[in-house]
Design an enzyme around this catalytic site. Sequence first.
Site, PDB file in Angstrom:
ATOM      1  N   GLU A 153       0.805  -1.231   0.000  1.00  0.00           N
ATOM      2  CA  GLU A 153       0.000   0.000   0.000  1.00  0.00           C
ATOM      3  C   GLU A 153       0.832   1.273   0.000  1.00  0.00           C
ATOM      4  O   GLU A 153       0.631   2.173   0.799  1.00  0.00           O
ATOM      5  CB  GLU A 153      -0.969   0.011   1.191  1.00  0.00           C
ATOM      6  CG  GLU A 153      -2.098   1.005   0.997  1.00  0.00           C
ATOM      7  CD  GLU A 153      -3.189   0.883   2.058  1.00  0.00           C
ATOM      8  OE1 GLU A 153      -3.842  -0.161   2.093  1.00  0.00           O
ATOM      9  OE2 GLU A 153      -3.363   1.853   2.815  1.00  0.00           O
ATOM     10  N   ARG A 175      -2.483   0.452  -4.208  1.00  0.00           N
ATOM     11  CA  ARG A 175      -3.370  -0.310  -3.313  1.00  0.00           C
ATOM     12  C   ARG A 175      -4.308   0.619  -2.545  1.00  0.00           C
ATOM     13  O   ARG A 175      -5.352   0.204  -2.054  1.00  0.00           O
ATOM     14  CB  ARG A 175      -2.519  -1.165  -2.353  1.00  0.00           C
ATOM     15  CG  ARG A 175      -3.372  -2.096  -1.511  1.00  0.00           C
ATOM     16  CD  ARG A 175      -2.580  -3.185  -0.829  1.00  0.00           C
ATOM     17  NE  ARG A 175      -3.453  -3.952   0.039  1.00  0.00           N
ATOM     18  CZ  ARG A 175      -3.147  -5.092   0.631  1.00  0.00           C
ATOM     19  NH1 ARG A 175      -1.961  -5.615   0.451  1.00  0.00           N
ATOM     20  NH2 ARG A 175      -4.008  -5.724   1.405  1.00  0.00           N
TER      21      ARG A 175
HETATM   22  N1  LIG Z   1      -7.209  -7.704   6.459  1.00  0.00           N
HETATM   23  C1  LIG Z   1      -7.904  -6.980   5.610  1.00  0.00           C
HETATM   24  O1  LIG Z   1      -7.457  -6.651   4.508  1.00  0.00           O
HETATM   25  C2  LIG Z   1      -9.311  -6.602   5.990  1.00  0.00           C
HETATM   26  C3  LIG Z   1     -10.180  -6.093   5.024  1.00  0.00           C
HETATM   27  C4  LIG Z   1     -11.496  -5.825   5.399  1.00  0.00           C
HETATM   28  C5  LIG Z   1     -11.912  -6.040   6.704  1.00  0.00           C
HETATM   29  N2  LIG Z   1     -11.018  -6.512   7.627  1.00  0.00           N
HETATM   30  C6  LIG Z   1     -11.428  -6.755   9.015  1.00  0.00           C
HETATM   31  O2  LIG Z   1     -12.423  -7.765   9.004  1.00  0.00           O
HETATM   32  C7  LIG Z   1     -13.276  -7.603  10.124  1.00  0.00           C
HETATM   33  C8  LIG Z   1     -14.702  -7.679   9.656  1.00  0.00           C
HETATM   34  O3  LIG Z   1     -14.881  -8.954   9.072  1.00  0.00           O
HETATM   35  P1  LIG Z   1     -16.324  -9.631   8.993  1.00  0.00           P
HETATM   36  O4  LIG Z   1     -17.285  -8.650   8.452  1.00  0.00           O
HETATM   37  O5  LIG Z   1     -16.142 -10.926   8.305  1.00  0.00           O
HETATM   38  O6  LIG Z   1     -16.704  -9.798  10.540  1.00  0.00           O
HETATM   39  P2  LIG Z   1     -16.601 -11.004  11.586  1.00  0.00           P
HETATM   40  O7  LIG Z   1     -15.415 -11.824  11.397  1.00  0.00           O
HETATM   41  O8  LIG Z   1     -16.811 -10.374  12.922  1.00  0.00           O
HETATM   42  O9  LIG Z   1     -17.891 -11.878  11.233  1.00  0.00           O
HETATM   43  C9  LIG Z   1     -19.167 -11.310  11.376  1.00  0.00           C
HETATM   44  C10 LIG Z   1     -20.105 -12.218  12.164  1.00  0.00           C
HETATM   45  O10 LIG Z   1     -20.522 -13.301  11.341  1.00  0.00           O
HETATM   46  C11 LIG Z   1     -20.314 -14.545  12.024  1.00  0.00           C
HETATM   47  N3  LIG Z   1     -20.063 -15.502  10.952  1.00  0.00           N
HETATM   48  C12 LIG Z   1     -18.955 -15.639  10.202  1.00  0.00           C
HETATM   49  N4  LIG Z   1     -19.164 -16.526   9.229  1.00  0.00           N
HETATM   50  C13 LIG Z   1     -20.426 -16.986   9.380  1.00  0.00           C
HETATM   51  C14 LIG Z   1     -21.228 -17.907   8.662  1.00  0.00           C
HETATM   52  N5  LIG Z   1     -20.789 -18.489   7.548  1.00  0.00           N
HETATM   53  N6  LIG Z   1     -22.480 -18.147   9.113  1.00  0.00           N
HETATM   54  C15 LIG Z   1     -22.949 -17.514  10.212  1.00  0.00           C
HETATM   55  N7  LIG Z   1     -22.259 -16.606  10.911  1.00  0.00           N
HETATM   56  C16 LIG Z   1     -21.011 -16.339  10.490  1.00  0.00           C
HETATM   57  C17 LIG Z   1     -19.179 -14.284  12.943  1.00  0.00           C
HETATM   58  O11 LIG Z   1     -19.164 -15.188  14.009  1.00  0.00           O
HETATM   59  C18 LIG Z   1     -19.478 -12.857  13.405  1.00  0.00           C
HETATM   60  O12 LIG Z   1     -20.441 -12.878  14.425  1.00  0.00           O
HETATM   61  C19 LIG Z   1     -12.918  -6.244  10.734  1.00  0.00           C
HETATM   62  O13 LIG Z   1     -12.150  -6.459  11.886  1.00  0.00           O
HETATM   63  C20 LIG Z   1     -12.065  -5.572   9.667  1.00  0.00           C
HETATM   64  O14 LIG Z   1     -11.107  -4.687  10.204  1.00  0.00           O
HETATM   65  C21 LIG Z   1      -9.741  -6.801   7.294  1.00  0.00           C
END
Ligand SMILES: NC(=O)c1ccc[n+]([C@@H]2O[C@H](COP(=O)([O-])OP(=O)(O)OC[C@H]3O[C@@H](n4cnc5c(N)ncnc54)[C@H](O)[C@@H]3O)[C@@H](O)[C@H]2O)c1
Length: 415
Positions: free
Chosen positions: A268, A272
């Site tokens: 980045e 990116r």
């Molecule tokens: N590393 C990166 O490049 C990057 C990019 C975008 C977001 N993020 C990070 O990702 C996080 C958000 O990710 P998210 O939106 O996946 O949230 P999350 O991991 O908290 O998942 C959301 C909810 O869905 C539930 N869940 C997950 N899979 C499921 C399924 N198949 N069925 C039922 N429930 C399910 C989880 O238990 C949780 O309660 C944030 O911390 C953000 O900072 C990182």
Amino acid sequence: MNPGFPIQEESDGRLVYWGQERPSLGMAGVAEQIIPVTLGERSYDIVLHPGLLATVGERLSALTTSPKIGVVTDRHVANRYLQGTLRSLCKAGYDPTPIILPPGERTKTLGTIAKILDALAKHKFERQSLLLALGGGVIGDVTGFAAAIYQRGIPFVQVPTTLVAQVDSSVGGKTGVDHRLGKNLIGTFYQPRAVLIDPLTLRTLPRREWIAGLAEVIKYGIIADEEFFTFLEQEIPALLKLDEEPVIHAIKRSCEIKAQVVAADERESDRRRILNYGHTIGHALESLAGYRGLIHGEAVGIGLVQEAELACYMGLCGREVGERIRSLVQRAGLPEQVSQASFTSLWGAMQHDKKVVGGRVIGVWPVRIGEVVIRPIEQQVCAAWFQSKHGRGSRPSSGRQPGKHPVRRKARARR
Ligand SMILES: NC(=O)c1ccc[n+]([C@@H]2O[C@H](COP(=O)([O-])OP(=O)(O)OC[C@H]3O[C@@H](n4cnc5c(N)ncnc54)[C@H](O)[C@@H]3O)[C@@H](O)[C@H]2O)c1
Ligand SMILES: [Zn+2]
């Protein structure tokens, strides 16, 4: 905030899902998709296939020589997918150790990393032992970070189960945790050895999480591919019903775009940054809401619309660009209005983001659908735009007129 679906955790830990409607993803006749992420010796494949979870074990043989696998997951995901995953790993001759964490953003702490490291040390994990991140972005981020620092780096594989994780967080190697003074403040770039996507896992995703993930999908169309954006405009009703074909195409095209962008600029330093479109205002709103009430994708939905409006105000794009974005975001069921924040608090929150360089907020602005430019934004321009919308908050000090800002003359495509 929108969307108004009742989504909550029951006392027995179950999530309340989206009513009677059952998504229609099936396994029949869908070819496996492979999307390479080209990063020299850190290159890997994204594999996308409905039903893939049942074959996770056999897919790992090329990636590790150690029988020990740590399966990091959260309670919600464990309830649904851990047994099947463990079965597949055992069948392939591995000795898996499940590490089950509490669900949600509050798990993204250094304390969680310490717990994962404790488990790895206790079970005598070695340099070649592999970690599997089975879950959403939270699980992917903490697992990747733990893998990056245990014995100075052990292999890890992403098995994303949310839409956000399948189209965004599992690809590109950003790992880390939050600090009490800021989200994602601590972390490292550390690439997985593979990303294994089973879209069938999306069947159990709460509707609110599904819609939030669509914000990131829409973002890819805006930053890189008008044809994809048009596809989303046409297919949004089918995507909302989780119809198999459009869902798989949306995940595949999103991953291709992310893979291309990451391959061009892994850490980045330049291109990116275009992935941050919608996130300058989005992150600020998330932070103002104290990371409660508004989940990430919802904040990004607002960011996509408001940043397009701001780009239009700066004369970088035509009004029709903003209108197309607003309409698609609305149709996806995402919020698109800035909340009650004052300009001063919004601008203050924008200052605390990692996108600030030398005190300047670096924004990403659409010039048309499928093309964006990266430009810093000055406080008085942002204030004037905000005031033109809300008639309150900080007053601009420059007296420049809407659309007359010099940035218009400099607008140039950056592909
Ligand atoms: N590393 C990166 O490049 C990057 C990019 C975008 C977001 N993020 C990070 O990702 C996080 C958000 O990710 P998210 O939106 O996946 O949230 P999350 O991991 O908290 O998942 C959301 C909810 O869905 C539930 N869940 C997950 N899979 C499921 C399924 N198949 N069925 C039922 N429930 C399910 C989880 O238990 C949780 O309660 C944030 O911390 C953000 O900072 C990182
Ligand atoms: Zn995002």
